[in-house]
Enzyme design. Structure first.
Site, PDB file in Angstrom:
ATOM      1  CE  LYS A 174      -2.722 -16.740  -0.402  1.00 17.84           C
ATOM      2  NZ  LYS A 174      -3.956 -15.982  -0.156  1.00 17.84           N
ATOM      3  CD  GLU A 249      -3.821  -8.260 -13.439  1.00 21.69           C
ATOM      4  OE1 GLU A 249      -3.297  -7.116 -13.295  1.00 21.69           O
ATOM      5  OE2 GLU A 249      -4.889  -8.572 -12.924  1.00 21.69           O
ATOM      6  CB  CYS A 283      -5.646  -4.139 -11.696  1.00 19.02           C
ATOM      7  SG  CYS A 283      -6.473  -5.427 -12.628  1.00 19.02           S
ATOM      8  CD  GLU A 380      -3.177  -0.236  -8.544  1.00 11.52           C
ATOM      9  OE1 GLU A 380      -2.286  -0.856  -7.941  1.00 11.52           O
ATOM     10  OE2 GLU A 380      -3.976  -0.768  -9.324  1.00 11.52           O
TER      11      GLU A 380
HETATM   12  P1  NAD Z   1      -0.950  -6.579  -0.378  1.00  6.21           P
HETATM   13  O1  NAD Z   1       0.146  -6.186  -1.272  1.00  6.21           O
HETATM   14  O2  NAD Z   1      -0.600  -6.987   1.013  1.00  6.21           O
HETATM   15  O3  NAD Z   1      -1.752  -7.826  -0.981  1.00  6.21           O
HETATM   16  C1  NAD Z   1      -2.219  -7.926  -2.307  1.00  6.21           C
HETATM   17  C2  NAD Z   1      -2.708  -9.355  -2.495  1.00  6.21           C
HETATM   18  O4  NAD Z   1      -1.599 -10.236  -2.434  1.00  6.21           O
HETATM   19  C3  NAD Z   1      -3.641  -9.845  -1.385  1.00  6.21           C
HETATM   20  O5  NAD Z   1      -4.620 -10.669  -1.958  1.00  6.21           O
HETATM   21  C4  NAD Z   1      -2.763 -10.650  -0.453  1.00  6.21           C
HETATM   22  O6  NAD Z   1      -3.461 -11.700   0.173  1.00  6.21           O
HETATM   23  C5  NAD Z   1      -1.754 -11.215  -1.400  1.00  6.21           C
HETATM   24  N1  NAD Z   1      -0.439 -11.378  -0.789  1.00  6.21           N
HETATM   25  C6  NAD Z   1       0.230 -10.516   0.005  1.00  6.21           C
HETATM   26  N2  NAD Z   1       1.435 -10.997   0.333  1.00  6.21           N
HETATM   27  C7  NAD Z   1       1.532 -12.201  -0.276  1.00  6.21           C
HETATM   28  C8  NAD Z   1       2.528 -13.202  -0.340  1.00  6.21           C
HETATM   29  N3  NAD Z   1       3.713 -13.053   0.275  1.00  6.21           N
HETATM   30  N4  NAD Z   1       2.286 -14.326  -1.053  1.00  6.21           N
HETATM   31  C9  NAD Z   1       1.113 -14.495  -1.713  1.00  6.21           C
HETATM   32  N5  NAD Z   1       0.130 -13.588  -1.701  1.00  6.21           N
HETATM   33  C10 NAD Z   1       0.335 -12.463  -0.990  1.00  6.21           C
HETATM   34  O7  NAD Z   1      -1.935  -5.388  -0.324  1.00  6.21           O
HETATM   35  P2  NAD Z   1      -3.488  -5.184  -0.183  1.00  6.21           P
HETATM   36  O8  NAD Z   1      -3.691  -4.218   0.921  1.00  6.21           O
HETATM   37  O9  NAD Z   1      -4.273  -6.444  -0.115  1.00  6.21           O
HETATM   38  O10 NAD Z   1      -3.775  -4.466  -1.549  1.00  6.21           O
HETATM   39  C11 NAD Z   1      -3.106  -3.244  -1.772  1.00  6.21           C
HETATM   40  C12 NAD Z   1      -2.619  -3.083  -3.136  1.00  6.21           C
HETATM   41  O11 NAD Z   1      -2.537  -4.279  -3.870  1.00  6.21           O
HETATM   42  C13 NAD Z   1      -3.549  -2.218  -3.932  1.00  6.21           C
HETATM   43  O12 NAD Z   1      -3.250  -0.881  -3.717  1.00  6.21           O
HETATM   44  C14 NAD Z   1      -3.273  -2.623  -5.333  1.00  6.21           C
HETATM   45  O13 NAD Z   1      -2.185  -1.880  -5.834  1.00  6.21           O
HETATM   46  C15 NAD Z   1      -2.828  -4.041  -5.237  1.00  6.21           C
HETATM   47  N6  NAD Z   1      -3.854  -4.986  -5.705  1.00  6.21           N
HETATM   48  C16 NAD Z   1      -3.875  -5.250  -7.024  1.00  6.21           C
HETATM   49  C17 NAD Z   1      -4.834  -6.106  -7.509  1.00  6.21           C
HETATM   50  C18 NAD Z   1      -4.904  -6.427  -8.971  1.00  6.21           C
HETATM   51  O14 NAD Z   1      -5.961  -6.778  -9.442  1.00  6.21           O
HETATM   52  N7  NAD Z   1      -3.809  -6.358  -9.706  1.00  6.21           N
HETATM   53  C19 NAD Z   1      -5.759  -6.675  -6.646  1.00  6.21           C
HETATM   54  C20 NAD Z   1      -5.689  -6.375  -5.278  1.00  6.21           C
HETATM   55  C21 NAD Z   1      -4.716  -5.534  -4.813  1.00  6.21           C
END
Ligand code: NAD
Length: 475
Positions: A174, A249, A283, A380
């Site tokens: 996904k 990750e 990240c 972060e």
């Molecule tokens: P978020 O926490 O809502 O989502 C992060 C990611 O997880 C998104 O791709 C989202 O589609 C997915 N996601 C969310 N809830 C999920 C669930 N229940 N099951 C499966 N997937 C789910 O937040 P966001 O606004 O998209 O990103 C904010 C924060 O997320 C950033 O500040 C950063 O800390 C973190 N982030 C980290 C990485 C990384 O490479 N480690 C990448 C993107 C975001």
């Protein structure tokens, strides 16, 4: 120029049987690029059934034939590099040159795992009794469910796809609903390369609904997630219910320690280059800059000059040096970090606001003299904000660098060899760059500790993540 958005279920691309869909936005213009279909419950079940068949076929195929198909997929990605990179920039915002490097890296990852899959060696352990063969075998874990975010739409899905396929697993991915086109295009390359039906499935939907369905599905044996710590913890708990293996990750908050023995202008240039890559939505992005007090003023002025000179714009414009943020949520987050830091006494050296134009743009920002209790020093930022603070001693800076919940990447710059060894030993992080920000290669382990998650993607460790160990004692 954009992709035709479809899911891939059991070898067939299509819109699925559901009625739900959502628009995918270009973050540089806020205009819709296309509508993305969501999977229905029926589609998700079909993906699992496809993955079950796909696993049987793929596991039975020898590693040489699997390797040939994967390498052909990598060649097709390279042949279409410009088109896929354009899709990536349109949906994610990063500058086209960065998108091209990312797509090329995705192809390299696929090649590397194609080859490494041929080397998932076991071993023979001498028996205690004559005539007994004791064999340690590596077997693919089975069906993998993987969830990827929006910041690296090519590399992050590919780390999971290539690791799983190299090990002989099938996978249901996904990818992010905000950046789906790149994953669709890469999936097309793999299918055209001859990947058997069901080995790779690609679905979209409401993230929590899809992950709940797939993680709880008894046929799914391994979960791999990249994203925020909060979501990673939720998914890990769910996976624990089914005793399923996980690779997590999650976020980072990388310290960058600049000692007093370096060419501070040269280091500031490297640091600023790293900071504003992908508008800081990385990240392993350098995010907390600790500079020895004797070099602080020079580092701050050089870094600020570079940041304030960066040209913002549409990633497809060749003169652009930094694109927009990938979504509107990041803009609100940046405003929050800056307001909080200012209220606590930090100085805005440059940026700290949105420019007036349309799109999710935020100015490259430098915050000076940031107090330790400012949110940006512990949470972060995941955006183009660089807090820069002075330090006095080795012990003090180690304590501050390690003093957050995260443990993904950390960096240090020094010309003193003894100090280089000492700082690499002292930093409690999954990856440490000494005099370098390059910690992500297909052949090296990538992963964190503490709240940054567990497990590695990349390197031989990334293949092991998709392999079970079986011991056979044969008398
Ligand atoms: P978020 O926490 O809502 O989502 C992060 C990611 O997880 C998104 O791709 C989202 O589609 C997915 N996601 C969310 N809830 C999920 C669930 N229940 N099951 C499966 N997937 C789910 O937040 P966001 O606004 O998209 O990103 C904010 C924060 O997320 C950033 O500040 C950063 O800390 C973190 N982030 C980290 C990485 C990384 O490479 N480690 C990448 C993107 C975001």
């Amino acid at each position: 120029m954009y992709a035709t958005l479809e899911m891939l279920i059991d070898g067939k691309f299509g819109k699925g049987s559901g009625t739900a869909a959502e628009p995918v936005l270009n973050p540089a213009t806020e205009q819709s690029l296309a509508d993305l279909p969501h999977a229905s419950g029926h589609d998700l079940e079909a993906a699992v059934a496809g993955a079950e068949k796909g696993f049987a076929t793929w596991k039975a195929m020898n590693a040489y034939d699997r390797c040939r198909i994967m390498r052909k997929g990598a060649d097709l990605i390279r042949a279409r590099l410009d088109a896929i990179a354009t899709v990536l920039t349109l949906e994610q915002g990063k500058v086209l040159a960065e998108a091209k490097v990312e797509v090329a890296t995705a192809a390299d990852i696929l090649d590397w795992y194609a080859e490494e899959g041929r080397r998932s060696y076991g071993r023979i352990v001498p028996g205690r009794v004559g005539g007994v063969r004791q064999m340690v075998l590596k077997e693919p874990v089975g069906i993998v469910a993987a969830f990827t975010p929006w910041n690296f739409p090519a590399v992050t899905p590919m780390r999971k796809i290539a690791g799983a396929l190299g090990a002989g697993c099938s996978i249901i991915l996904k990818a992010s609903e905000e950046t789906p086109g790149t994953a669709v295009e890469m999936a097309r390359c793999l299918q055209e390369a001859g990947l058997p039906a069901g080995v790779l499935n690609l679905v979209f939907g409401v993230p929590s609904e899809v992950s709940t369905y797939l993680i709880n599905h008894p046929k799914v044996r391994k979960i791999s997630f990249t994203g925020s710590t909060a979501v990673g913890k939720q998914l890990t708990k769910m996976a624990a219910e089914g005793m399923k293996r996980t690779t997590m990750e999650l976020g980072g908050h990388a310290p960058v320690i600049v000692f007093d023995d370096v060419d501070v202008e040269a280091v500031a240039k490297i640091a600023a280059g790293g900071k504003y890559r992908n508008a800081g939505q990385v990240c392993i992005s350098p995010t907390r800059f600790f500079v020895h007090e004797s070099k602080y003023a020079k580092f701050l002025s050089t870094f600020t000059e570079i940041a304030s000179g960066l040209k913002l714009g549409d990633g497809l414009d060749p003169s652009t040096q930094m694109g927009p943020m990938a979504n509107a949520r990041r803009l609100e987050a940046m405003d929050g970090f800056v307001a909080d830091a200012k209220a606590k006494g930090a100085k805005v050296a440059t940026g700290g606001e949105r420019p007036a134009n349309q799109g999710f743009f935020y100015k490259p920002t430098v915050l000076a003299d940031v107090p330790p209790d400012a949110k940006v020093m512990s949470d972060e930022p995941f955006g183009p904000i660089a807090p820069i603070v002075p330090f006095k001693s080795f012990e003090e800076v180690v304590e501050r660098a390690n003093g957050v919940a995260y443990g993904l990447a950390a960096y240090a710059f020094t010309n003193d060899e003894k100090r280089a060894t000492a700082i690499a030993d002292a930093l409690q992080w999954g990856m440490v760059g000494v005099n370098s920000l390059a910690v992500s290669m297909p052949e090296t382990p990538f992963g964190g500790i503490k709240d940054s998650g567990h497990g590695s993607e990349g390197g031989t460790e990334g293949l092991e993540a998709y392999l079970n160990v079986k011991f056979v004692s044969q008398a």
